[in-house]
Structures are given as C-alpha cells and as structure tokens.
Design a protein around this motif. Structure first.
Motif, mmCIF file in Angstrom:
data_model
loop_
_atom_site.group_PDB
_atom_site.id
_atom_site.type_symbol
_atom_site.label_atom_id
_atom_site.label_comp_id
_atom_site.label_asym_id
_atom_site.label_seq_id
_atom_site.Cartn_x
_atom_site.Cartn_y
_atom_site.Cartn_z
ATOM 1 N N LEU A 25 6.196 -1.607 12.686
ATOM 2 C CA LEU A 25 6.205 -0.388 13.494
ATOM 3 C C LEU A 25 4.921 0.419 13.310
ATOM 4 O O LEU A 25 4.597 1.280 14.126
ATOM 5 C CB LEU A 25 7.423 0.468 13.145
ATOM 6 N N LEU A 26 4.153 0.112 12.245
ATOM 7 C CA LEU A 26 2.875 0.769 11.988
ATOM 8 C C LEU A 26 1.698 -0.180 12.192
ATOM 9 O O LEU A 26 0.560 0.150 11.874
ATOM 10 C CB LEU A 26 2.848 1.321 10.559
ATOM 11 N N ALA A 73 0.708 6.619 10.725
ATOM 12 C CA ALA A 73 1.413 6.154 11.919
ATOM 13 C C ALA A 73 0.588 6.488 13.152
ATOM 14 O O ALA A 73 -0.052 7.547 13.207
ATOM 15 C CB ALA A 73 2.781 6.814 12.015
ATOM 16 N N ALA A 78 6.285 6.527 16.449
ATOM 17 C CA ALA A 78 6.260 5.507 15.394
ATOM 18 C C ALA A 78 6.853 6.053 14.099
ATOM 19 O O ALA A 78 7.540 5.326 13.372
ATOM 20 C CB ALA A 78 4.840 5.002 15.166
#
Length: 132
Positions: A25-26, A73, A78
């Motif tokens: 997700l990052l 992020a 995010a």
C-alpha cells in the motif's frame, strides 16, 4: 539519511504475511527472503529498505519502548488503507488516521505489528482537492 530499518520478529512466516498485506500500500513489496529474514523494497530501488528479522543473538524479539518507525505514504488515502489493512491482518491500533499537531499537513496513523513494533504511516502532502 537512513539506509535501512529492521524490526525483530518471533514468527517470520506470520510477520511476513502481515507485511505482505500492508507494505504494498506504500509501494514496497517482498524482494528477498533468506533464513531468518525478509526484505522489502520499492521496484525502482536497488536494495531492500525494510527488513523483518529473527534476532541474530537467538534471543526473543522485543520492541523498543519509545521507538517508532515512520513510513512515508504517497497520500492520505494510503494512510487510511494501511491502517485498515494492518488492523485486518492482526495489527493493533495505536491512533487512527488524522491530522497531528506537528504541522498542518501531518496526516498520520499509528499501529503495532504482530510483534509489538510501533509503526507510524505519514502523509505530509496537502489533501487533494476533489473535483465537484
């Protein structure tokens, strides 16, 4: 300034599943695995920047009191997604997503991983304007 970060684990396989769910997700993914360690990095980087490891001294892994690892992020969305994924994968809430008092654009969430390591997920960019 930082070259890489390691966090200790007492169950590498379980910890790997947790980080496999949240780090993409990052923009990071599992890139290396060897006995006792898993490394994560961005596709465009030549090295892993985040490692989960079994302690070299074979003593149980513990977390540091007062230690927080902050991860950058790309957006507030995010941060929200990382926080939700961390909780869905067994992490512990240490502070839900929101603006913090450090400066007007410091949007962060705090979680603990499965071994108690504290993570801060931070976006310091202004909130994106939505088209109406």
């Amino acid at each position: 300034m930082l070259l890489y970060v390691t966090v200790g684990t007492n169950d590498l396989e379980r910890s790997g599943r947790f980080y496999d769910a949240v780090l993409p997700l990052l923009g990071y993914r599992r890139q290396k695995q060897a006995e006792g360690e898993i490394g994560y990095g961005a596709d465009d980087d030549v090295r892993c920047r985040f490692w989960i490891v079994e302690p070299f001294d074979r003593e149980p892994a513990t977390f540091g009191n007062g230690v927080t690892i902050a991860l950058d992020a790309p957006s507030r969305a995010a941060v929200d997604a990382f926080h939700a994924a961390a909780l869905a994968n067994g992490g512990t809430d240490e502070g839900g997503p929101g603006i913090r008092p450090f400066h007007p654009n410091f949007y962060a969430a705090f979680v603990r991983d499965l071994d108690g390591n504290k993570l801060s997920i931070v976006c310091e960019r202004p909130e994106q304007a939505h088209a109406t």
